[in-house]
Design a protein around this motif. Structure first.
Motif, PDB file in Angstrom:
ATOM      1  N   ARG A 154      81.232   1.446 -10.376  1.00 25.09           N
ATOM      2  CA  ARG A 154      82.401   1.541  -9.457  1.00 25.09           C
ATOM      3  C   ARG A 154      83.603   1.005  -9.763  1.00 25.09           C
ATOM      4  O   ARG A 154      83.666  -0.289  -9.872  1.00 25.09           O
ATOM      5  CB  ARG A 154      82.066   1.157  -7.844  1.00 25.09           C
ATOM      6  N   GLY A 161      81.118 -11.574  -6.466  1.00 26.83           N
ATOM      7  CA  GLY A 161      80.121 -10.638  -5.765  1.00 26.83           C
ATOM      8  C   GLY A 161      80.551  -9.028  -5.784  1.00 26.83           C
ATOM      9  O   GLY A 161      79.714  -8.143  -5.301  1.00 26.83           O
ATOM     10  N   TYR A 163      81.585  -6.036  -8.804  1.00 19.15           N
ATOM     11  CA  TYR A 163      81.659  -5.991 -10.208  1.00 19.15           C
ATOM     12  C   TYR A 163      81.856  -4.270 -10.516  1.00 19.15           C
ATOM     13  O   TYR A 163      81.867  -3.557  -9.345  1.00 19.15           O
ATOM     14  CB  TYR A 163      80.677  -6.281 -11.025  1.00 19.15           C
ATOM     15  N   GLN A 168      71.600  -2.236  -9.052  1.00 13.13           N
ATOM     16  CA  GLN A 168      70.739  -1.889  -7.567  1.00 13.13           C
ATOM     17  C   GLN A 168      69.170  -1.697  -7.865  1.00 13.13           C
ATOM     18  O   GLN A 168      68.992  -1.102  -8.680  1.00 13.13           O
ATOM     19  CB  GLN A 168      71.198  -0.943  -6.539  1.00 13.13           C
ATOM     20  N   ARG A 298      78.784   2.211   7.954  1.00 10.16           N
ATOM     21  CA  ARG A 298      78.899   2.187   6.582  1.00 10.16           C
ATOM     22  C   ARG A 298      79.366   3.570   6.122  1.00 10.16           C
ATOM     23  O   ARG A 298      79.332   4.560   6.720  1.00 10.16           O
ATOM     24  CB  ARG A 298      77.214   2.521   6.041  1.00 10.16           C
ATOM     25  N   ALA A 322      77.053  -9.093   1.850  1.00  3.02           N
ATOM     26  CA  ALA A 322      75.941  -8.010   1.952  1.00  3.02           C
ATOM     27  C   ALA A 322      75.025  -7.912   0.924  1.00  3.02           C
ATOM     28  O   ALA A 322      75.429  -7.511  -0.227  1.00  3.02           O
ATOM     29  CB  ALA A 322      76.438  -6.487   2.526  1.00  3.02           C
ATOM     30  N   LEU A 323      73.823  -8.218   0.978  1.00  4.96           N
ATOM     31  CA  LEU A 323      72.938  -8.292  -0.078  1.00  4.96           C
ATOM     32  C   LEU A 323      72.226  -6.892  -0.241  1.00  4.96           C
ATOM     33  O   LEU A 323      71.946  -6.439  -1.448  1.00  4.96           O
ATOM     34  CB  LEU A 323      71.638  -8.986   0.324  1.00  4.96           C
ATOM     35  N   GLY A 324      72.636  -5.850   0.719  1.00  3.95           N
ATOM     36  CA  GLY A 324      71.981  -4.718   0.471  1.00  3.95           C
ATOM     37  C   GLY A 324      72.290  -3.913   2.107  1.00  3.95           C
ATOM     38  O   GLY A 324      72.680  -4.457   2.622  1.00  3.95           O
ATOM     39  N   ARG A 352      73.932  -9.866  -6.200  1.00  3.21           N
ATOM     40  CA  ARG A 352      74.099 -10.565  -4.819  1.00  3.21           C
ATOM     41  C   ARG A 352      73.011 -11.361  -4.676  1.00  3.21           C
ATOM     42  O   ARG A 352      72.929 -12.450  -4.210  1.00  3.21           O
ATOM     43  CB  ARG A 352      74.605  -9.660  -3.938  1.00  3.21           C
TER      44      ARG A 352
HETATM   45  P1  AMP Z   1      76.178   0.263  -1.192  1.00  5.19           P
HETATM   46  O1  AMP Z   1      75.493   1.328  -2.163  1.00  5.19           O
HETATM   47  O2  AMP Z   1      77.835   0.148  -1.261  1.00  5.19           O
HETATM   48  O3  AMP Z   1      75.716   0.360   0.070  1.00  5.19           O
HETATM   49  O4  AMP Z   1      75.784  -1.195  -1.527  1.00  5.19           O
HETATM   50  C1  AMP Z   1      74.496  -1.699  -1.497  1.00  5.19           C
HETATM   51  C2  AMP Z   1      74.648  -2.807  -2.040  1.00  5.19           C
HETATM   52  O5  AMP Z   1      74.853  -2.960  -3.186  1.00  5.19           O
HETATM   53  C3  AMP Z   1      75.498  -3.889  -1.320  1.00  5.19           C
HETATM   54  O6  AMP Z   1      75.198  -4.293  -0.246  1.00  5.19           O
HETATM   55  C4  AMP Z   1      75.985  -5.123  -2.499  1.00  5.19           C
HETATM   56  O7  AMP Z   1      74.929  -5.596  -2.395  1.00  5.19           O
HETATM   57  C5  AMP Z   1      75.735  -4.183  -3.791  1.00  5.19           C
HETATM   58  N1  AMP Z   1      77.132  -3.491  -4.290  1.00  5.19           N
HETATM   59  C6  AMP Z   1      77.698  -2.757  -3.616  1.00  5.19           C
HETATM   60  N2  AMP Z   1      78.928  -2.472  -4.389  1.00  5.19           N
HETATM   61  C7  AMP Z   1      78.952  -3.597  -5.415  1.00  5.19           C
HETATM   62  C8  AMP Z   1      79.800  -4.129  -6.613  1.00  5.19           C
HETATM   63  N3  AMP Z   1      80.914  -3.343  -6.661  1.00  5.19           N
HETATM   64  N4  AMP Z   1      79.284  -5.169  -7.174  1.00  5.19           N
HETATM   65  C9  AMP Z   1      78.187  -5.941  -6.887  1.00  5.19           C
HETATM   66  N5  AMP Z   1      77.471  -5.591  -6.003  1.00  5.19           N
HETATM   67  C10 AMP Z   1      77.738  -4.404  -5.298  1.00  5.19           C
END
Ligand code: AMP
Length: 469
Positions: A154, A161, A163, A168, A298, A322-324, A352
């Motif tokens: 992304r 935290g 990147y 994932q 979300r 948020a860890l997840g 994270r």
């Molecule tokens: P999401 O898919 O946006 O719901 O993200 C799920 C989890 O992925 C988040 O809670 C973060 O722990 C991690 N995450 C999302 N975007 C990033 C990022 N750019 N860098 C590091 N971890 C991320």
């Protein structure tokens, strides 16, 4: 004689030239040497901003997290799926939604030479839903439970935290709508992180059905329009594009407005409310700690009903920690051209979770060590014959699953034992000239310095006894 005199005055370097030609040359006026231009030193490219090297010294955390993911997936009956890193860009714009940051601003898209618009995957769910359709998984026993692990991309602003390439662990169950499944997924996310000694709490909300959400968005937009002048500039811009995202804002001025904003839970249908209550009851039953978060929606288009996020207990308020997160996405497969297929899932951000593990080590005396990543013994040798003999013995030990570290290139025993200490082994094995001749070998206790001499043939057995292998 005069010739000698002159030569003795000449610079030392020229004295060494012995031919007559060179002697003649020195009497001539020195010719200006051509300047040799040194080739320009290549400037080593840095790793791309927001993308990190994962080094062997970090491996213990990654290994532990991966093993945890795998064990939990096995225990909960999820099979591994690996979808490509590159997908058609339209897959993500269709599923995650136009107007979301992930699609509008953060996707790495490119056209290949065939003119196809492609994207590096920014998340797993869309690719997995695509594979569910294209690999005919709807004809398998439902729900199809799968997990995946790997890098995502992304183009977000890099910060702590966050990147541009991150990883994932994604877990998805497709083909069932049952509150118990939502609760089980939440339990799986929570329990896996708890098993690593990290205290977490679940933030949870329901955004109801698509119709519920559409009705709510009208209500919310009306309210926020009436307060437009109090909103931050970012939120003002979101008012037309994606008003739900305003609920995510951490800006203080938005927070004041949001305190009075209508809450989505008051707008969901009776069915959706009942479903949500069942999820919460199951969570109570499973003793999973949760906090109801009315502003948690979300940002992605595909969610319906349950949405949740996992936060470290002490850091509940921070948006970066948020860890997840995850939730139910009953409409996604159909939106992508498949059959009606209710589904739910979650993803943990590996970087994270690993940061939380590191904090745990610092603050709570935790040690995350993977014994498989540590050598059992160090092998030191002295002399040419010993070095030759050493490799064979080391290979034999490795076959017996005794992990050996060595530096056969070093000849000083002192240096080798220093290296043994750096590796933190409890014992070293020393092979010198004498031992080669006697068919023996020394085992040294690195802490006490005590040494015992054993028969080379008994080395493996003796080490297994000492290492309790
Ligand atoms: P999401 O898919 O946006 O719901 O993200 C799920 C989890 O992925 C988040 O809670 C973060 O722990 C991690 N995450 C999302 N975007 C990033 C990022 N750019 N860098 C590091 N971890 C991320």
């Amino acid at each position: 004689m005069p010739a000698k005199k002159t030569s003795s005055k000449k610079p030392a370097a020229k004295k060494t030239t012995k031919t007559t030609a060179s002697k003649k040359a020195v009497t001539k006026k020195p010719v200006a040497k051509k300047k040799v231009t040194k080739p320009k030193k290549f400037v080593t490219p840095q790793a791309v901003r927001g993308m990190k090297d994962l080094l062997p010294r970090d491996e213990q955390y990654w290994r532990l997290m991966y093993n945890t993911a795998q064990q939990f997936a096995d225990a909960y009956g999820y099979g591994r799926i690996q979808t490509p890193v590159v997908e058609e860009a339209v897959l993500f714009s269709r599923s995650i939604g136009e107007g979301t940051d992930v699609v509008d601003k953060e996707m790495y898209t490119f056209n290949n030479s065939d003119g196809d618009a492609l994207a590096l995957r920014p998340e797993f769910t869309a690719g997995i839903a695509r594979a569910y359709i294209t690999c005919g998984m709807h004809s398998e026993s439902q729900p199809v439970k799968v997990w995946s692990w790997g890098p995502l991309f992304r183009h977000d602003r890099p910060q702590a935290g966050r990147y541009r390439q991150f990883h994932q662990w994604s877990v998805e169950a497709l083909g069932a709508r049952d509150a118990v499944l939502d609760a089980e997924l939440i339990a799986m996310a929570y329990n896996s992180v708890a098993s690593l000694g990290i205290d977490t709490v679940v933030h949870i909300n329901s955004i109801g059905s698509l119709e519920d959400r559409d009705r709510y968005i009208i209500e919310l937009t009306g309210f926020l329009r009436s307060k437009r002048s109090y909103l931050s500039e970012t939120s003002k811009a979101r008012l037309t594009k994606n008003p739900l995202r305003i609920l995510d804002s951490k800006e203080e001025q938005d927070q004041v407005v949001l305190e009075e904003a209508p809450q989505i839970l008051d707008w969901i249908s009776e069915d959706a409310r009942k479903y949500f209550m069942s999820v919460l009851e199951y969570l109570d039953e499973l003793e999973i700690p949760y906090i109801l978060k009315p502003t948690l929606v979300r940002g992605l288009d595909y969610y319906t009903d349950t949405v949740f996020e996992l936060y470290e207990t002490e850091k509940e308020d921070g948006s970066q920690t948020a860890l997840g997160g995850g939730g139910r996405y009953d409409l996604l497969v159909q939106q992508l051209g498949g059959r009606e297929t209710p589904a739910a899932g979650f993803a943990l951000g590996i970087e994270r979770v690993i940061s939380a593990m590191r904090r745990n080590e610092q603050d709570n005396d935790y040690v995350y060590a993977d014994p498989r990543l540590q050598s059992d013994i160090y092998f030191a040798q002295l002399g040419v014959q010993a070095r030759r003999k050493a490799l064979g013995i080391i290979e034999g030990l490795r076959k017996a699953e005794i992990y050996v570290h060595h530096n056969l290139g070093k000849s000083s025993l002192k240096q080798q034992l220093e290296q043994a200490n750096k590796h933190g082994v409890t014992h070293s094995v020393i092979l010198g000239q004498q031992e080669v001749q006697d068919g023996t070998i020394i085992i040294r206790d690195m802490e006490s310095g005590n040494q015992e001499i054993v028969d080379q043939k008994k080395l493996e057995k003796e080490l297994k006894r000492i290492l309790k292998k």
